[in-house]
Write an enzyme that holds these catalytic residues in place. Structure first.
Site, mmCIF file in Angstrom:
data_model
loop_
_atom_site.group_PDB
_atom_site.id
_atom_site.type_symbol
_atom_site.label_atom_id
_atom_site.label_comp_id
_atom_site.label_asym_id
_atom_site.label_seq_id
_atom_site.Cartn_x
_atom_site.Cartn_y
_atom_site.Cartn_z
ATOM 1 N N SER A 190 -2.949 -22.944 -42.525
ATOM 2 C CA SER A 190 -1.932 -23.082 -41.466
ATOM 3 C C SER A 190 -1.946 -24.517 -40.930
ATOM 4 C CB SER A 190 -2.218 -22.099 -40.328
ATOM 5 O OG SER A 190 -1.397 -22.445 -39.233
ATOM 6 N N HIS A 213 0.794 -22.500 -44.968
ATOM 7 C CA HIS A 213 1.395 -21.577 -43.998
ATOM 8 C C HIS A 213 2.044 -22.396 -42.886
ATOM 9 C CE1 HIS A 213 1.497 -17.675 -41.832
ATOM 10 N NE2 HIS A 213 1.247 -18.392 -40.743
ATOM 11 N N ASP A 273 4.035 -22.264 -39.337
ATOM 12 C CA ASP A 273 4.330 -21.445 -38.158
ATOM 13 C C ASP A 273 5.545 -22.000 -37.426
ATOM 14 O OD1 ASP A 273 2.172 -19.442 -38.164
ATOM 15 O OD2 ASP A 273 0.879 -21.206 -38.042
ATOM 16 N N MET A 318 7.924 -21.649 -34.405
ATOM 17 C CA MET A 318 7.943 -21.017 -33.067
ATOM 18 C C MET A 318 9.111 -21.575 -32.269
ATOM 19 S SD MET A 318 3.903 -21.184 -32.179
ATOM 20 C CE MET A 318 2.642 -20.808 -33.416
ATOM 21 N N HIS A 360 6.275 -18.494 -41.626
ATOM 22 C CA HIS A 360 6.095 -17.399 -40.660
ATOM 23 C C HIS A 360 6.983 -17.687 -39.450
ATOM 24 C CE1 HIS A 360 2.969 -15.530 -37.608
ATOM 25 N NE2 HIS A 360 4.118 -14.891 -37.616
ATOM 26 N N MET A 415 8.272 -17.013 -35.888
ATOM 27 C CA MET A 415 7.967 -16.355 -34.614
ATOM 28 C C MET A 415 9.105 -16.707 -33.667
ATOM 29 S SD MET A 415 3.945 -17.250 -34.558
ATOM 30 C CE MET A 415 4.181 -18.311 -35.975
ATOM 31 N N MET A 453 -0.866 -9.640 -37.734
ATOM 32 C CA MET A 453 -1.411 -10.616 -36.791
ATOM 33 C C MET A 453 -2.749 -10.100 -36.256
ATOM 34 S SD MET A 453 0.652 -13.113 -36.850
ATOM 35 C CE MET A 453 -0.345 -14.075 -35.704
ATOM 36 N N ASP A 481 -3.560 -12.972 -40.253
ATOM 37 C CA ASP A 481 -3.340 -14.276 -39.621
ATOM 38 C C ASP A 481 -3.914 -14.320 -38.213
ATOM 39 O OD1 ASP A 481 -2.323 -16.705 -38.763
ATOM 40 O OD2 ASP A 481 -0.213 -16.140 -38.940
HETATM 41 C C1 DX5 Z 1 -0.677 -18.088 -34.587
HETATM 42 C C2 DX5 Z 1 -0.263 -18.518 -35.967
HETATM 43 C C3 DX5 Z 1 -1.368 -18.766 -36.902
HETATM 44 C C4 DX5 Z 1 -2.346 -19.841 -36.467
HETATM 45 C C5 DX5 Z 1 -3.683 -19.468 -36.984
HETATM 46 O O1 DX5 Z 1 0.438 -17.707 -33.889
HETATM 47 O O2 DX5 Z 1 0.600 -17.545 -36.559
HETATM 48 O O3 DX5 Z 1 -0.895 -19.010 -38.211
HETATM 49 O O4 DX5 Z 1 -2.017 -21.117 -36.904
HETATM 50 O O5 DX5 Z 1 -4.605 -20.346 -36.494
HETATM 51 P P1 DX5 Z 1 -6.165 -20.025 -36.475
HETATM 52 O O6 DX5 Z 1 -6.606 -19.862 -37.893
HETATM 53 O O7 DX5 Z 1 -6.746 -21.234 -35.811
HETATM 54 O O8 DX5 Z 1 -6.343 -18.774 -35.666
HETATM 55 ZN ZN ZN Z 2 1.122 -17.768 -38.708
#
Ligand code: DX5
Ligand code: ZN
Length: 213
Positions: A6, A31, A33, A35, A64, A66, A135, A173
């Site tokens: 990620s 990965h 993210d 947001m 991913h 969100m 999650m 994740d």
């Molecule tokens: C959180 C994300 C994850 C995050 C994981 O909302 O979806 O992908 O980056 O980070 P770590 O591995 O640090 O928990």
């Molecule tokens: Zn994620």
């Protein structure tokens, strides 16, 4: 075990180098993210940055989403053709329609469940999916603690998939480290996402190796 690095925990000022480094260190996927500041209290990257990441990455991308407006963001990211495009079931009104749209674009569709969301929401969708992302933290930030009830949920989903005969990967994740990877693997995960564990380590190669059990 496949490892999706990620980039949320990467040094964004050196994003190109960071992507090269995790690819060389053995990451199977990058990965991303996405947001929107509404579904989760954080804002990250849009299609322009994703485009740059795609040029740098030597491994496929796992996006991913969100976001509140799932339909809008799927349309925005579809032309970039990541390998996986996942959206949260909590915000999808017509998930099967979205899955079909993603697959028609030549992308592997995946659905994400928040820690509190029941697995029964997947009952009539599982056979249409290439991956379910569970999650194991509340989404929004890297570096959070793994929620241990996720282990039972992974095991229950493993059973559901095996019984149904669906060909669907389980991705997990949030909060994944060398200390809990054995339990996560034992519960039945196929893919783990790791951000702070990889990018916060001295050696990305050693960190990824520790997760590939
Ligand atoms: C959180 C994300 C994850 C995050 C994981 O909302 O979806 O992908 O980056 O980070 P770590 O591995 O640090 O928990
Ligand atoms: Zn994620």
């Amino acid at each position: 075990m496949y490892v999706a690095a990620s980039i949320l925990s990467a040094d964004f000022g050196r994003l190109n180098d960071e992507i090269n480094a995790v690819c060389d260190a053995g990451a199977d996927l990058i990965h991303i993210d996405v947001m929107d500041g509404h579904f989760v209290p954080n804002l990250t990257i849009g299609p322009c940055v994703l485009n740059a990441i795609q040029k740098a990455a030597k491994v496929p991308l796992d996006v991913h989403l969100m976001v509140e407006d799932v339909d809008f963001f799927i349309d925005l990211f579809l032309p970039l053709k990541p390998k996986f495009l996942s959206f949260h079931i909590e915000r999808a009104t017509h998930p099967l329609r979205l899955i079909e749209k993603i697959r028609k674009a030549g992308i592997n569709p995946a659905i994400v469940l928040n820690p509190h969301t029941n697995l029964n929401t997947l009952e009539y969708i599982l056979s249409e999916l290439d991956m379910v992302l569970l999650m194991s933290v509340n989404p929004g930030f890297g570096g959070q603690k793994f929620i241990t009830s996720a282990l039972e949920k992974i095991a229950n989903l493993r059973e559901m998939i095996d019984k149904s005969g669906a060909k669907c990967l389980i991705e997990v994740d949030g909060g994944i480290t060398g200390a809990n990877i054995a339990e996560i693997e034992l519960a039945g995960a196929d893919v783990v996402v790791a951000g702070s564990f990889i990018f916060g380590s001295q050696s990305y190669t050693q960190a990824i190796k520790a997760l590939k059990i």
